[in-house]
Each structure stands twice: as C-alpha cells, then as structure tokens.
Scaffold this motif. Structure first.
Motif, PDB file in Angstrom:
ATOM      1  N   TYR A  53       6.518 -46.380  11.264  1.00 31.01           N
ATOM      2  CA  TYR A  53       7.492 -45.647  10.436  1.00 31.01           C
ATOM      3  C   TYR A  53       6.745 -44.512   9.464  1.00 31.01           C
ATOM      4  O   TYR A  53       7.438 -43.465   9.702  1.00 31.01           O
ATOM      5  N   ARG A  54       5.440 -44.929   9.053  1.00 34.57           N
ATOM      6  CA  ARG A  54       4.770 -43.876   8.562  1.00 34.57           C
ATOM      7  C   ARG A  54       4.575 -42.571   9.428  1.00 34.57           C
ATOM      8  O   ARG A  54       4.632 -41.471   8.894  1.00 34.57           O
ATOM      9  N   LYS A  55       4.348 -42.569  10.638  1.00 28.38           N
ATOM     10  CA  LYS A  55       3.984 -41.744  11.683  1.00 28.38           C
ATOM     11  C   LYS A  55       5.391 -40.944  11.799  1.00 28.38           C
ATOM     12  O   LYS A  55       5.064 -39.608  12.068  1.00 28.38           O
ATOM     13  N   ARG A  56       6.435 -41.703  11.776  1.00 27.25           N
ATOM     14  CA  ARG A  56       7.576 -40.917  12.503  1.00 27.25           C
ATOM     15  C   ARG A  56       8.418 -40.243  11.217  1.00 27.25           C
ATOM     16  O   ARG A  56       9.444 -39.636  11.449  1.00 27.25           O
ATOM     17  N   SER A  57       8.496 -40.877  10.006  1.00 26.12           N
ATOM     18  CA  SER A  57       8.984 -40.296   8.871  1.00 26.12           C
ATOM     19  C   SER A  57       8.385 -39.120   8.180  1.00 26.12           C
ATOM     20  O   SER A  57       7.217 -38.866   8.669  1.00 26.12           O
ATOM     21  N   MET A  58       9.214 -38.860   7.025  1.00 27.21           N
ATOM     22  CA  MET A  58       8.460 -37.723   6.273  1.00 27.21           C
ATOM     23  C   MET A  58       7.392 -38.067   5.567  1.00 27.21           C
ATOM     24  O   MET A  58       6.588 -37.448   5.175  1.00 27.21           O
ATOM     25  N   LEU A  59       7.026 -39.565   5.509  1.00 29.87           N
ATOM     26  CA  LEU A  59       5.908 -40.050   5.059  1.00 29.87           C
ATOM     27  C   LEU A  59       4.503 -39.449   5.518  1.00 29.87           C
ATOM     28  O   LEU A  59       3.623 -39.167   4.858  1.00 29.87           O
ATOM     29  N   ARG A  60       4.663 -38.847   6.705  1.00 29.15           N
ATOM     30  CA  ARG A  60       3.475 -38.363   7.502  1.00 29.15           C
ATOM     31  C   ARG A  60       2.956 -37.126   6.656  1.00 29.15           C
ATOM     32  O   ARG A  60       1.669 -36.843   6.927  1.00 29.15           O
ATOM     33  N   GLU A  61       4.035 -36.432   6.299  1.00 24.39           N
ATOM     34  CA  GLU A  61       3.841 -35.172   5.607  1.00 24.39           C
ATOM     35  C   GLU A  61       3.153 -35.387   3.986  1.00 24.39           C
ATOM     36  O   GLU A  61       2.414 -34.470   3.645  1.00 24.39           O
ATOM     37  N   TRP A  62       3.501 -36.467   3.582  1.00 25.84           N
ATOM     38  CA  TRP A  62       3.118 -36.397   2.011  1.00 25.84           C
ATOM     39  C   TRP A  62       2.239 -37.969   1.956  1.00 25.84           C
ATOM     40  O   TRP A  62       2.785 -38.806   1.258  1.00 25.84           O
ATOM     41  N   PRO A  63       1.174 -38.066   2.408  1.00 30.92           N
ATOM     42  CA  PRO A  63       0.496 -39.375   2.292  1.00 30.92           C
ATOM     43  C   PRO A  63      -0.005 -39.515   0.757  1.00 30.92           C
ATOM     44  O   PRO A  63      -0.076 -40.725   0.338  1.00 30.92           O
ATOM     45  N   LEU A  64      -0.032 -38.519   0.091  1.00 33.12           N
ATOM     46  CA  LEU A  64      -0.525 -38.544  -1.211  1.00 33.12           C
ATOM     47  C   LEU A  64       0.629 -39.189  -2.140  1.00 33.12           C
ATOM     48  O   LEU A  64       0.244 -40.014  -3.000  1.00 33.12           O
ATOM     49  N   ILE A  65       1.874 -38.819  -1.829  1.00 37.19           N
ATOM     50  CA  ILE A  65       2.951 -39.404  -2.412  1.00 37.19           C
ATOM     51  C   ILE A  65       3.220 -40.752  -2.366  1.00 37.19           C
ATOM     52  O   ILE A  65       3.237 -41.465  -3.267  1.00 37.19           O
TER      53      ILE A  65
END
Lengths: 753, 753
Positions: B355-367
C-alpha cells in the motif's frame, strides 16, 4: 506400515537416477558408499506420493509421516538419556566394588549405601565395608595388600570381560566409534556397526571398561550408543529403513544427543554435531539434533542418577574475580603446550595402532587388555591422583581453593613442589596410558582422560605461578594484582589446560569452547579459553593436519571426505583422474548378453559409463544392469547368449533387433570438462555427495573420477592411510579408482570398451 | 600493503575462471551477484602466492596474512560491543528526555541523575524534574497536559529526525537490514548498504527511533550496524577489499556478533548466523562468528552501560518449580496462536508495504513517520502497558509474582479481568503498530515488539489459567498441582508466548530456543519452549511459506537463493530453462569486432555462451570481452572494425588471420544435460553458488539457466515478488533470464547466434 510404499516417479527423475527401484530398499554392500542422489530422489518421490493422495488419506498421511520422524526422535532422546543415567549408576557401583561392598546389600554403591549421612560433616558410614574390613584383616600391611589384590582382580576381571564381550559378540563395539560415525554419516555403509547387538555390548562393555580403571572416558562411546539407539528406533519405520539418506539424518541428530548427555550440554551437542560430524548441509538436521539433545538431557536430568539434580559431569566453581592481562602469557603457553602434546599424542596413538596391527598383539588382544589393565591398576595405586575415577579427579582439579574442600594437598601452599611433580607425573602417565588404551579391544573414549591430563598440566602451571606470586608479590609482572589476597586461580588454569589439550587432540574449536562455556558459565572467562584453544589448534595443525578422529578414519581407510578446503597447490590432482583408456565401459550401441555378463563378473565396480564409440551415452550401475540381465539370460540358450545383442541407444536404428536397455541407464550423469581444476572438483564431491564424475569433451568420454579417488587425493599427505584395512582393494568398489582398474586390467579378461 | 598483490595463477585455473584479473579488484555492478567461483579462485591464487615466497618473507607473510583477518575480527567485535553499549546509553537518555530532565545536568538520564539513591526503598529523587515540575505547573490537568505535549513533541521530533537523516543521507539505513544482509551474504552486490555513512546514520537514527517510542526494536538494526563495522574494518586490508567472497565471510561473522550483542547471548548469535543467515557452508566462518560474538559480548559487558554487570536485555527469574503435564495443552495452544498471529502479522506487514508503495505515502514518507509516531504516542498514553520502553515491559511480563515487585497490578489477583483485557489490548495494538512501523523510513527491528506482543498473550493466558486454578483448585485438570500454593507461573507463560509469536514471525527455531534458553537458564523449561516454537512454525508454515525476512527479500526482488529444499512436484521447473534458440550467443568461429561490440552494447547480460555452430566452446563474461575488445577497437579504423574477424577456437584453421580471443573464455563452464531434473539443478545452484548453468547434449548447447531464473522459480509461490523494485528488469543482469532475453529480442538488433 512398512510395505505400503509402492511409488512411481515422474518422468524427469528417471533420467537421473535408477528410480524404478524406489519403493524397494536399495541394498548397499558393506564397505561401499551410499548413492545420495538416488536416495534423495527416492525420498522426494515418496513425499510426493504421500502428499498427493486422495480423500481422507491426503490429510492423514502427511501427519502420520512426520509423526513417525518425531517418534524416532523422541524415542532416541529418551533412550539415550536413560542409558546415560543407567551407565552412570552401573559404573559407580562397579567402581566402588573394587574397593568394598555395602553391608546390607551387594548391589548398592558406596554413595547409595551411605545415603542420608553427611560424610563431609564427619559422620562415619559404618554400612560400607572395605574388602579388608569384610575379610577381617587387621594388620596395616595386610589391609593394603588385600585391598590392592582385590582392586587388581576386579579391574582385570572387568576389563577382560569387556574385551571378551566385544571380541565374541560385537567386534565393532571397541574404540570410541566417532570415526566410524563420521564415515557413516558421510555415506559409508557399515551396518554391523549399528546393530542392536553392538548397542548392548557397547553399553555393557563400556560400563565394565570404565569401572576397570583403564584410562578411558565414556563420551565417544556414548555417541556410538546414541547412534545405535537411533538406528534401532528408525528400523521400525519403513521410510527410514528403506532410505539410507533419511536414516543418516536421524543418526546425525542422535550423535549430537550423545554428546549432550555425555557433557550435560545440549547446545554443545548441537555444535559438536555441526563441527565434528559435518552436519552443516541441512537445516532440518540441526533442528532435529537440537530437539533430540534437549530431550536426552532432560531425560537424564529427570532420572537423576546421583540425586543431585546436576546435569554436568563436573561443575566448575569459577571464582568471580576478573583475570589480568599478564595471565594471557601463561594461557597462550598452555595453548601451545596443549597443541604440542596433542599432536604428540596423536603420533604415539597412531604408532601404537600400527604396532598392534603388525606385531603379535594382533592375535592376542585379550592379553593386551589384561596387561594394560594390570599396569594401569599398579600405577593408579602408586600415583595418588590416578586412584580416583577420572571424572572425580577432574572435578578436584577444576575446583578453586576456597577452604571448604581439599584433595591430596592440592590447596596446601607448602606442598607445592611435591604436588606439581605429582601433577606432571599424572599428566605423563595419563597421556601414555591413554595413547595405548585408545584402540584396544574395549569401548574407549578419549575425551575424559585428555581433559584430566590437560587439567593436570594447567593446574601445575597455575600452582607454580601462584607460588611465584606469593614469593614475589611486588614483581613487575604482578603489578596489576591486588596488593593482598589471591591473584591466580589454579582451578581456572586447569580448565584452560584441559581445553588446550583437548583442542590439540581433537582439533575441535567452537563446540569445545561451547561445552566449557556451559561448564564455567562466566562469559568473560570464555575469552581465555578461546585464545588457548585457538593457539592449540594452530600449533597442532602445524605439526600434523589430522585430529585424532580423522587420523583413525584414514587408518581404517573409510571412504570419508572431510569437509576441509582443498588446494591443489602442486597441481597433482590431475593424476587422480582415470583417463578414458583405462575405464571399463559398456558398448552402448551393441553388446551381446555374454559380454555384459562377463563384464559384471570380472570386476567389482559399482557402475560403468555407457559409450557409443567414444561418445558418452550415460552411466549404468551394476545393480540395475544385473537386474535387467538376469531375466534375459534365464530364458536364453548358450547360443542365444552369444548372439543376442542389446543396445543402450534411446533410438536404435530401425533394423536393430534385440532388447533395449536404455532405461536401465542414468542418462544425465554429472559431466565436467577435464580442464576443470581440482579446486572446483573436490568441493563438488564434498557438497553434492557425488559418487563419481565423468569428464567429457564435446560429448566424448575423456576421463572419470570416483569418490574413492578424491578420498585418496585428500589423504595423500597421511602416509599410513588404510593401514588398518585387512585387504587393500576390498573396500574400493567404485569404478575409476586407479588401483582397482589396474588390477582388472592385469586379469586381462575384461572388455575394455 | 594494498598494491603488492600481483598474482599469477597456475594453468588449470585459467580454463575455469577469468583469472588474469585476479590481482585487481573485480568490480561488480550494484544489483548484480558476485561470481563466487572467480573470487574463490582468486583467493586460492593469492594464498598460493603468499605461501610460496622466498626467504624471510616465506615465514612472515602467512603470519601477517592471518593476522590481518584477526585484526578485522577483533576490531569488529570491540566496535560492535562499544556501539551497542553507546546505543543503550543514548536511548536511555533520549527516552527519559521525553518525561523530564536532570536538575544538575541536561545530559544525564534519569538513572544516572538519581544514581546512589535507592528508589525502590522509597528514597525520593529530587534532582530529576519532570517537565511539569520544570515549568512549575501545579494543576493536575495542566501537569498531565504539559507532560503529554512535551512527550508528543519529543517523540515526533526524534522520529522525524531519524526519518530525515535516513532519507537525506543514507536511504539504505531504514528498516531492519536483515533481508539485505541475507541477500548480500548470498552474493548480492549492494555496496551502499555497507558504507560508513549508512553505519553512522543507522546508529544515530536507531537511537532516535527507539527513543521516539515507536513500536520497534534495535536487534535487527544492530546486526546491520555490526555488518557495516566489519565492512569498514575489512576495507583497510587488500585481501578483503579486493575479494568479495572473503569480505562476505567476515561480514557473516559480524552479523552473528550483532545478534550476540542484541541479546547478550554469544551462542545464540552463532546459531542465528547458522540458521537464519545460511552460514552452513563453511566451518571457518563458524569459528570466526563465534570469536567475534564473544569479543563483542565481552566488550559490551566491560563497558557495562547500566552498571549492573548484566549482559542480557531482560533476565528471567524462572521459578524453579517444575511444570505439569497438563500445561502442555495451553502451551501448545500458545504455539498455535503464535503461528496464526505471526502469519497474520506477515500478511498485514506485506500488505502495508505494498500500500505504501502504491499510494501517495510513497511521496511523503516523513508525513507517515510523523503520523504514526503521533498515533503511537497517543495510544501509549492511553494504554498503560505501552507507556514504558518495550524492553522494560517485557522484563515486567517475564517476572514472576514473588511479592517483591509489581507493575500495574500484574500480580493482583483481584484485578485479573482488567489486567487480561489490558494485555490483550496491548497485544492487538502492538501487532498493528509494528506491522505498520516495520517498513517505514526509520531504522526498525521487529524482534522486541514481537516479543512484547507475544509476552502479553502468554501472560494473559497464564493469568486466566491461574485464576481458574484459584477458583477451582480441585478440578480434575489441576489434580497434579500441589494442594496449596501456586501451580501456574504466568511469567513463564509470557516467555512461551514470546517464543511462539517470534517463531511465527521469523520462522527461526534453534537460535530462537537457544537465545531463550540462555535467558531462562533452566534446562527443563527448554522443552516447553521448544514445543511451542515447533507448533508455531508448523502452523505458520502451513499458512504462508515465508518468514518475515524472506518475504521482504522477495518483495525487494533481491537475487537470493534460500537454503530450503526444492521439490518440483508439478514438474514446472523446466519452463525456467531458456532454450538455445533464445540465448544470445557469441559466434566463436569468427566474429567481426563490430559484431562483438554491438553484442555488448545492445544488452546488459553478464556473459554469453560461445558457440561454433551449435557446439559449445565456452562462456565469456561481459567484463573480459570488453577488456579484450577495447584495445583492439582503439587501433582500428571504421573499415577494419567491419572486416577484422576474431575467433575463440583454441586451434583455428591455419589460414585464419585475426585476433584469437580464446583466453578470454571460460573453457570449462558447468554443463548439464537437459534431462537433469530440477530437484538436482536447484541444489547445485544453492550449494555451489553458481551464477549460471549451461545445458548441452553431446557438446551442443541446448539451454541455459541463470541464478535469477532459479530465484524466480523459488519465488513462484509468492505473488508479490519484486513488488518493491523500481524497475522490473533493472536488477536482472544475468544472461538467460527469460524476461530480459525477450526484451532484447524485441529490440531486434542483437545478433542471435
């Protein structure tokens, strides 16, 4: 449960191994090596069938299958633990019997007889009668004489009974057994070594031998007993009975359990298995070994033969004081001395073994045992430290002088010189006696006497250093010592000495340190043990490459491939490749029945490359060829035998008439190019458990090398290899071995290609 | 010291590996796999030269050579021990900082600040000020609020600093590191992972991450740190810098030391190395690992960060009372539950990673890190058991109720229901938070949180059983209990629960039990631990085959070959052999320079079979071919490039003019017949560390299989394999891999044979 195995194999396997015989047990000849590839393929086939059954059986059979394995593991573990406990009790009773007997029951050992009394607090045990008391001898000289005589008689009686038992009923029950186990786990076939008879004789004989006071330990034989137990237990289940590879995986686990029981150290057992028995290859084996070890150790603890609740042979009371840097020098010195003495011990032991083989002692093993026992008994009476059981001596030597216990002036500073002299005498005598005893026709382990000898050495060094410190407490070397109180712990020096000598004799490292770690407990004290073991191994390896077990494997000429790095520095490895011109091959295009029959009868090789011209077609084993030939030959007249032609070609020409044997052949044997360096070929044999490798160039057979050739190559540095074999070529059934090939050539009646 | 290596190799080796480049370092591309054969051959050559020097150097150089290795070992051991101790101190201070500060020095942790006071005896530590005290807040609500706010701010600050450090300076410093280490030890090339920068960032980031209160442990990252240390230390010596295989042997030893320091258990470290890192193949490695582990553990003990002299994270005070047979049922139950929860944990963790890889989380690891830290902090404030450091919680849960200490009503029988509820809440939250945290952009280990969650489960079961026993002491199930007093030890149930869950998550067996054995000490208690670990592994393996580390290796798509048995039940393995028609080969009889150059430029394979017609001549690696081509091409005009023909034939026809490249070629590559079953081929790759195998029939090339193909075959059951790779084909440089070959074919400009 046994005969339900009737398995078919998928098409691919057929090309590799002769698997039509998978369901049945493949019988190996004593002295041969098993075909790991075949056995593994058979097991894969069996598992495949187990897992692909229909209906309810698809759920139950796999469970049942794994349950069988755990049954064997649990039975072995419990069995080993119980036998270990039983041995302890038996040895104690027998050994005490040499000194006296219990007034109210002949079958009580001294400690059982006096149980409930606090002997240490001064209570006198009146129920225990020495023989002089029994016989009512009152004069001092008479007492000493009668005690000695009874001691001697019992010692000789025990030792000779052990030797007679071994010689009459189970010739393989002598010695430690670890070399044979190493060879067997590596694929060597030696079924008599694992028989129930051997188990029984080894256990009884071991108890007798230990009780006789001979300089031997019970650790190695316990490993043998454990392996026999596992062999017995696994015999009840077809998957192990019919598959030598699977059986060996169980045996390996049992061997670890033997060490675990011997030292009360389950982790030490596993590490011993990993290091000394080369179980590196299989993760499953490691887990099984661990489970078996723990079960065995718990069983032993549960039975609790001495009622102390303690598991280990000799608990070490490490003084918690830290060690000082200058002590590293004596410890390194002990390591070097241990390495030297260990290498010397191996040399003497091998020399004695060769002398025994070549002299008249060979015919009179019983005389030898009686003689050595008598000498040992006399010496034991003369040298104080040798009078007690070896394990007791070790526990005294490992003990610190905390004022509570003292044995034979070990802790008296004024007796330092006499004690040191006595310790060094004991060291020399122990080593000499053990070097002779280890190899006689009684069960005998080398661990405990070595530990005792090493402990003597270490304790002596420790005592001398302590005396030096007491004499010159202000010398610069002792500047890091506290101004008052002790600085040197001779007990820990004894531990170091034991580790060093044991390292020099067995060349073990990790497992040795792990066992001693579990004995001492203190982590910081592991570091010096490690350093001295390392020094000992380096020095020992510089003198002779082999540890005691490897040396005995070489002496026996077992087909065992040690898991050590091979470097072909001089490039001599190529000489061990048998060139194509000397290989006995089968003409695969067309051979008459009589030709094939002659081929099988005129040599004892395990298999033959099949060629067409000089193109390699495959490899056929003796068994498969014989199986295929027999029905054909029964139905043939003499003339037909001469005229009927067989072929091994997968697609013979359409005008060919006659049986096609192409399915008996392994069509994809391991092939290499002859340019491949030995540094690559040897690891292939080691890691893949190959029996042979064929060399080809563009499909043409150019050479062959068998496992036996590799073993010979690895043993090239050891000049007495095979010296204890009875017949030189008898144990070399693999094709490709040079001496065998030449032998066959000389006989002249073998169809060479 | 570095550049004196200039080694020549004996003739045989040349045929096997491209060894002219032995003296120089062979450079591997990031993401490739090393050529074990080549590296080993190079090392043999180097050793040969070292041992065959003349004069004084013949004595000194071998000593110097082995001394180098021990230098690295000792430096690594001491380094790991010191870093471990330093981390402990740093984490303690940072974690305490969230709660308050020392009045007389900002850099003192609470225990240092209050040292000398016996807090347990009721003495109050006035020097330690909570933040509410510092800010002089008096109202209770205000105090709680200010404490929570400061706690939250610090937690987020620490976690985000760790994440920023990792993201900006060392992207490989996130996660546990064990999957990467497994891959690297197996031959994968990932140099950035071992850089000094990664070491620094991982150590600092780990301290920050642990102190932030996130649900993570420091065990896995400590292994990574240890490996980085070894890589740093070995970089100083040419034999390790220039030989990737030798370097990996040192790294393996260091990895074991990391575990030894993490758990204070040197034997556990060695067994972890053997079991989880697949160090089975080499006895030397085992000894080195043992030495490194002991040195590291002794260093840690010497530094003694907490002044307690204790080495282990959480000492277990096992009640010496024996366990009863009926307890096996709850323990087996715990094992099954541990296996189920472990498998569930892996599934969730993998799902989160995808999910982390495919969602927007990928761009915002710090958040993500900030968010999860905040949630964790809030939950920690709400659930009592999560407020303390995880290691502290575990030590409370493992503790028996002997009246001396109590934590949060764990020992109060009247609070049983609320305590059990709280424990189960903690279990669920811990598992959920850890499943999310493990994979975020901070250094994070999975061991400790898993142990904590498992201990919660075990303690809850133990408490319930204890309550049942107290309520119905005469029930038949408790008939073996003593009539009065305790029968159930909830603390030991916690140990069992921890073992079971850890077993379910990591699928370790021997090393896990060994570590817990060293924690508990009592041998008889090992048996239940063993049983529950076994049950947990069985249940877990039945649900998903991979442990958490193997799953992550598959996710990353590292070229790693697990050392597990492969059975080709469906016979699908053959599909992974690339047929001859799809292999890019070199025409060995005669190729123009421009043809060879185009071949190298149009694909990224590591090597090519050389054929003459369809007869196999050998195998040439990209590097060797490029090396040979470059000088030829520099001196040639465009026309000459087109017309100059090279040959690879050892003996070209006499009228052939042009360069002969036959020495660039490995003339004896590993060849098999295509009939060989996969069950044989896969172990070949596993045991011999091969990079490719060529299939031939009568000398004709019929197919090829690369290590990558075998990895794909082994991963066939895991549907998300390679899901975290950035580009699908980028990490597949080995020839023979199907997808890459097809890709090249599509491009159309590659000379196919």
């Amino acid at each position: 449960m046994g005969d339900e195995e009737n398995i078919e194999i998928t098409g691919e396997d057929e090309a590799w191994a002769s698997v039509e015989a998978v369901g049945r047990r493949r019988v190996y000849r004593q002295g041969g090596t098993i075909d790991w590839m075949h056995e593994e393929a058979a097991e894969r086939g069996r598992k495949h069938q187990v897992e692909h059954q229909r209906g309810v059986r698809s759920l139950l059979t796999p469970l049942l299958d794994s349950w069988r394995m755990w049954c064997v593991i649990i039975a072995t573990g419990v069995g080993v633990g119980c036998i270990g406990a039983w041995l302890d009790v038996l040895v104690l009773w027998l050994a005490d019997l040499r000194v006296g007997r219990c007034a109210y029951g002949f079958f009580y050992s001294r400690s059982t007889c006096c149980s409930g009394l606090d002997v240490a607090a001064g209570e006198v045990c009146n129920e225990w009668l020495t023989w002089s008391q029994s016989f009512n001898v009152t004069s001092t000289v008479g007492q000493i004489l009668i005690q000695f005589l009874v001691y001697l008689i019992f010692a000789v009686l025990f030792a000779s009974s052990a030797a007679i038992l071994v010689q009459s009923y189970a010739p393989f029950a002598f010695h430690t057994g670890i070399p044979e186990i190493k060879a067997i786990l590596g694929g060597y076939v030696l079924d008599d070594f694992l028989s129930p008879w051997t188990l029984l004789i080894k256990a009884v004989g071991l108890a007798l031998a230990v009780a006789s006071g001979l300089s031997l330990g019970k650790e190695g034989p316990l490993v043998h007993i454990a392996v026999c137990c596992a062999s017995l237990a696994s015999g009840f289940f077809a998957p192990f009975r019919n598959n030598e590879a699977q059986k060996r995986k169980i045996l390996a686990a049992a061997a670890a359990a033997g060490v675990a029981v011997a030292f009360g150290s389950p982790l030490g057992g596993v590490l011993f298995g990993l290091e000394e028995l080369d179980l590196f290859s299989n993760e499953q084996v490691m887990w099984r070994a661990f489970v078996t070890s723990v079960i065995a150790a718990v069983s032993l603890q549960y039975v609790d033969p001495f009622g102390t609740g303690k598991l280990v042979l000799f608990q070490v009371s490490t003084s918690q004081q830290p060690w000082r840097a200058f002590e590293l020098i004596p410890w390194l010195g002990l390591g070097v001395a241990g390495g030297l003495l260990g290498a010397l011990f191996i040399k003497i032991n091998v020399a004695v073994a060769l002398y025994r083989k070549r002299s008249m002692l060979r015919e009179w093993p019983l005389i030898e045992v009686v003689g050595v026992t008598a000498i040992t008994a006399v010496l034991s009476y003369m040298v104080a430290f040798m009078r007690v059981q070896t394990s007791e001596l070790v526990s005294y030597l490992f003990q610190e002088c905390d004022g509570s216990r003292d044995y034979r002036a070990l802790c008296q500073p004024e007796a330092i010189w006499s004690t040191t002299f006595l310790l060094l005498c004991t060291l020399a005598l122990k080593l000499a006696l053990t070097a002779w005893t280890f190899g006689m026709k009684v069960p005998a382990g080398v661990f405990l006497p070595t530990i005792a000898a090493g402990a003597c050495l270490g304790r002596a060094v420790g005592l001398l250093l302590q005396a030096w410190h007491k004499a010159h407490p202000t010398a610069w070397i002792f500047s890091s010592c506290p101004p008052e109180g002790n600085c040197i712990s001779p007990g820990f020096y004894a531990v170091i000495g034991a580790a060093a000598l044991l390292g020099g004799v067995t060349r073990m490292t990790v497992s040795l340190v792990a066992i001693l770690f579990e004995l001492t407990g203190a982590l910081s004290h592991v570091l010096p043990i490690m350093i001295s073991v390392m020094a000992s191994k380096w020095v020992g390896d510089a003198i002779n490459k082999e540890g005691i077990y490897t040396a005995w494997i070489s002496l026996h000429g077992y087909s065992f491939l040690p898991n050590i790095e091979f470097r072909d520095d001089e490039g001599k490895g190529d000489h061990y490749i048998v060139p194509a011109s000397q290989i006995i091959t089968v003409n695969g295009r067309s051979s008459t029945l009589i030709e094939l029959d002659t081929l099988l009868n005129c040599n004892n090789h395990d298999g033959f490359p099949v060629v067409d011209g000089d193109m390699l077609l495959g490899y056929v084993t003796r068994d498969r060829l014989r199986e295929a030939l027999d029905p054909l030959m029964q139905n043939s007249s003499e003339e037909e035998l001469q005229s009927t032609r067989c072929t091994f070609l997968p697609r013979p020409s359409s005008d060919f008439v006659g049986p096609n044997l192409c399915n008996t052949m392994e069509r994809a044997p391991m092939q290499l190019r002859q340019e491949t360096p030995m540094d690559i070929i040897v690891p292939l044999f080691q890691k893949l458990n190959l029996r042979y490798v064929l060399f080809t160039a563009q499909g043409r057979l150019t050479g062959m090398m068998s496992k036996r050739d590799v073993v010979t190559l690895m043993n090239a540095g050891f000049k007495d290899a095979g010296a204890l074999c009875d017949r030189a070529g008898a144990e070399h059934p693999d094709q490709g071995t040079r001496d065998v090939v030449w032998e066959s050539e000389a006989s002249g009646d073998v169809p060479l290609r």
